[in-house]
Design an enzyme around this catalytic site. Structure first.
Site, PDB file in Angstrom:
ATOM      1  N   HIS A  74     -52.614   0.727  44.343  1.00 42.19           N
ATOM      2  CA  HIS A  74     -53.686   1.667  44.713  1.00 42.19           C
ATOM      3  C   HIS A  74     -53.683   1.901  46.228  1.00 42.19           C
ATOM      4  O   HIS A  74     -54.243   1.099  46.987  1.00 42.19           O
ATOM      5  CB  HIS A  74     -55.048   1.125  44.272  1.00 42.19           C
ATOM      6  CG  HIS A  74     -55.277   1.201  42.808  1.00 42.19           C
ATOM      7  ND1 HIS A  74     -55.855   2.286  42.198  1.00 42.19           N
ATOM      8  CD2 HIS A  74     -54.955   0.329  41.813  1.00 42.19           C
ATOM      9  CE1 HIS A  74     -55.919   2.079  40.895  1.00 42.19           C
ATOM     10  NE2 HIS A  74     -55.366   0.900  40.633  1.00 42.19           N
ATOM     11  N   CYS A  91     -51.191   4.287  39.682  1.00 43.45           N
ATOM     12  CA  CYS A  91     -51.527   3.330  38.639  1.00 43.45           C
ATOM     13  C   CYS A  91     -51.334   3.951  37.247  1.00 43.45           C
ATOM     14  O   CYS A  91     -50.211   4.175  36.825  1.00 43.45           O
ATOM     15  CB  CYS A  91     -52.949   2.807  38.841  1.00 43.45           C
ATOM     16  SG  CYS A  91     -53.306   1.308  37.882  1.00 43.45           S
ATOM     17  N   GLY A  95     -86.857  16.281  52.309  1.00 42.80           N
ATOM     18  CA  GLY A  95     -87.032  15.482  53.515  1.00 42.80           C
ATOM     19  C   GLY A  95     -85.795  14.692  53.868  1.00 42.80           C
ATOM     20  O   GLY A  95     -85.711  14.107  54.943  1.00 42.80           O
ATOM     21  N   SER A 102     -81.970  18.995  54.073  1.00 45.48           N
ATOM     22  CA  SER A 102     -82.234  19.476  55.430  1.00 45.48           C
ATOM     23  C   SER A 102     -81.017  20.204  55.996  1.00 45.48           C
ATOM     24  O   SER A 102     -81.141  21.275  56.594  1.00 45.48           O
ATOM     25  CB  SER A 102     -82.615  18.305  56.340  1.00 45.48           C
ATOM     26  OG  SER A 102     -83.774  17.650  55.879  1.00 45.48           O
ATOM     27  N   GLU A 135     -55.394   4.011  47.828  1.00 35.14           N
ATOM     28  CA  GLU A 135     -56.705   4.482  48.292  1.00 35.14           C
ATOM     29  C   GLU A 135     -57.617   3.349  48.733  1.00 35.14           C
ATOM     30  O   GLU A 135     -58.608   3.593  49.442  1.00 35.14           O
ATOM     31  CB  GLU A 135     -57.395   5.313  47.202  1.00 35.14           C
ATOM     32  CG  GLU A 135     -57.857   4.556  45.976  1.00 35.14           C
ATOM     33  CD  GLU A 135     -56.791   4.409  44.899  1.00 35.14           C
ATOM     34  OE1 GLU A 135     -57.168   4.195  43.730  1.00 35.14           O
ATOM     35  OE2 GLU A 135     -55.588   4.486  45.225  1.00 35.14           O
TER      36      GLU A 135
END
Length: 543
Positions: A174, A79, A229, A234, A176
């Site tokens: 585009h 683009c 949490g 984690s 993507e």
């Protein structure tokens, strides 16, 4: 050496989607500001230039020195990237008679060109631009056109002979976005076929490489990790624990605005993972400092400041600590400060450390999208209920309460939210055919049953939560008596990386059941609404 594609960001809303598509090709990539191309980096095998909100003719348009990579590496302009390459090399870019936005079809395409190898006739592409290329530079060749866009794609076999002999490609559509039906094939042709990616980027390779890097980076130093949490911190904790073991100490601060019973539940999970965790109940401090504060950004800043103060006080008790580890991931960094320099919203784990903490920063997940973090967690052998948890904002329920924060309002929201989340977990659907294939392809945990899959609503949704509209009261009737209480809004979205999100189409019978249960069981609520806005233009969280 880990190969990588560099994506230069010119401010497009879909730049992150380019990164997602490249990662899906098992190839590592980095999204960098348009003017930060890494010089003399032998690991770079190709360059992609993104779209932009600007015209190449705008005085404020982002412009880059193309000589840094054109001719030296394979280049793909998308683009604005395509328009800028043409403009900078003597081509012509002009205002289109009408804005070229939406679906189009390639009327002509050179399938002998390596970028379009395997393309089908009349393949659908997605256009989104106001300017259009009306002439390409000398020595360049048109390789695809639509009915209204002559130079939908072009190719330069020798764009900069003085620098090297690497060709460049450019497309005005585009690839993507999913609306470009063969967009993944085009990107595969570029990344794998042209740039020569070995496609060795995977969760397993990430774990092996990162553990080795962490051992080298940290040595025998002690590290403190702030746990929230959530999935990100984690996974970061388990990854660090694998690298440095007992040299890691985790601190889990309860600011009083977690979900119902979350502090106790998560502490138990962490103990089962063998992590060394210190739990801190600091709710009173956070509630006192948030009293009377209604501005969303101010709430985030106060919570971030208080978290650092509480965390710092605990960290000082740990002798010899030299590093602070965080579960920062890629979308956190992108949203906190975009290419235009405008803050979208502050993330509590982005932006550096106060000098008084005297700790260096370690962010082992900072280049990963959320789904990649989950794949790493599975590679590390973590339990599925931890890995599949929905994202949850660092400030917790504070940014899901409109207006000022009080313990009573948090209690109301915890109770309503608990009903909603439990309901999502308990509601199972049976899927088959294309719908089942889509869910399985997204990595959603499912149980096979009679040729179908059984999956919960919770596992089909990216993120869900409840918002308390505490600045609003609504009239209701309960037991023939007038009520004047708060409404709550339920929010559930589907997404792959949190950069874009669509509202989830939840079943009516589920919505009816949850609404009825919340109104009957949560004192202080007499109305339930459902948020049907997508991102963009809305964000996932209300504040």
């Amino acid at each position: 050496m880990q190969q990588k594609i560099i994506i230069l960001d010119f401010g497009s809303q879909t730049t992150q989607l380019i990164g997602r598509r490249v990662r899906e090709l098992d190839t590592f990539c980095e999204i960098l500001p348009y003017n930060k191309f890494p010089k003399d980096d032998p690991s770079v095998i190709g360059v992609i230039l993104s779209g932009s909100p600007f015209s190449v003719h705008d005085p404020e348009a982002f412009k880059v020195d193309l000589s840094q990579f054109v001719g030296r590496l394979p280049v793909l302009g998308i683009c604005y990237g395509a328009q800028y390459i043409a403009y900078a090399n003597g081509g012509r870019v002009e205002k289109a008679d009408t804005r070229e936005y939406g679906r189009a079809h390639l009327e002509t395409v050179d399938t002998a060109n390596p970028l379009f190898r395997g393309f089908e006739p009349h393949s659908q592409v997605w256009m989104s631009h106001g300017d259009t290329i009306t002439a390409i530079p000398e020595g360049y060749a048109c390789i695809a056109s639509t009915a209204s866009v002559r130079y939908a794609a072009y190719y330069a076999p020798h764009p900069a002979p003085q620098a090297g002999d690497c060709p460049l490609w450019a497309v005005q559509f585009h690839p993507e976005v999913f609306h470009t039906v063969q967009g993944t094939r085009l990107l595969r042709n570029f990344v794998v076929g042209i740039c020569g990616s070995r496609q060795d980027w995977s969760a397993a390779s990430f774990v092996d490489t990162t553990v080795a890097d962490l051992k080298r980076q940290l040595g025998g130093d002690r590290v403190i990790l702030g746990l929230s949490g959530g999935v990100d911190s984690s996974v970061a904790a388990v990854l660090l624990n694998r690298a440095i073991g007992s040299n890691l100490t985790c601190i889990f601060v309860d600011h009083g605005m977690l979900r119902k019973n979350e502090f106790a539940d998560v502490m138990h999970d962490y103990e089962c993972l063998g992590l060394n965790v210190i739990g801190v109940d600091a709710g009173a401090k956070f509630f006192a400092d948030l009293a009377g504060v209604t501005d969303p950004e101010q709430k985030r800043k106060i919570i971030g400041r208080d978290f650092v103060e509480v965390f710092n006080a605990e960290a000082k008790k740990i002798a010899g600590a030299r590093w602070l580890a965080q579960g920062t991931i890629y979308p956190d960094r992108i949203e906190s400060l975009n290419i235009t320099g405008k803050v979208i919203k502050s993330h509590h784990n982005v932006g550096g450390l106060p000098k008084e903490m005297n700790l260096k920063l370690c962010e082992p997940l900072k280049w990963l999208f959320k789904d990649e973090v989950r794949r790493v967690g599975r590679q590390l052998g973590m339990p599925e209920h931890l890995i599949a948890r929905h994202p949850f904002p660092g400030p917790g329920l504070a940014v899901r309460i409109l207006g000022d924060i009080t313990p009573e309002r948090v209690r109301i929201l915890q109770d309503a939210d608990d009903i909603f989340i439990r309901g999502l977990r308990d509601y199972k659907q049976r899927l088959s055919g294309e719908e089942a294939r889509r869910v399985l392809a997204a990595g959603v945990p499912a149980r096979m049953a009679d040729g179908e899959i059984e999956v919960s609503l919770y596992d089909q949704i990216w993120q869900a939560g409840t918002v308390l509209l505490s600045t609003v009261r609504s009239v209701g009737v309960m037991g023939d008596e007038r009520t004047y209480e708060h409404p709550v809004a339920l929010r559930a979205v589907t997404s792959t990386d949190a950069m874009t999100a669509d509202w989830a189409h939840l079943p009516y019978d589920f919505m009816a059941k949850v609404s009825n249960e919340i109104i009957n069981k949560v004192k202080g609520v007499n109305r339930v609404c459902y948020d049907i806005s997508s991102k963009p233009p809305s964000t996932i969280e209300w504040e």
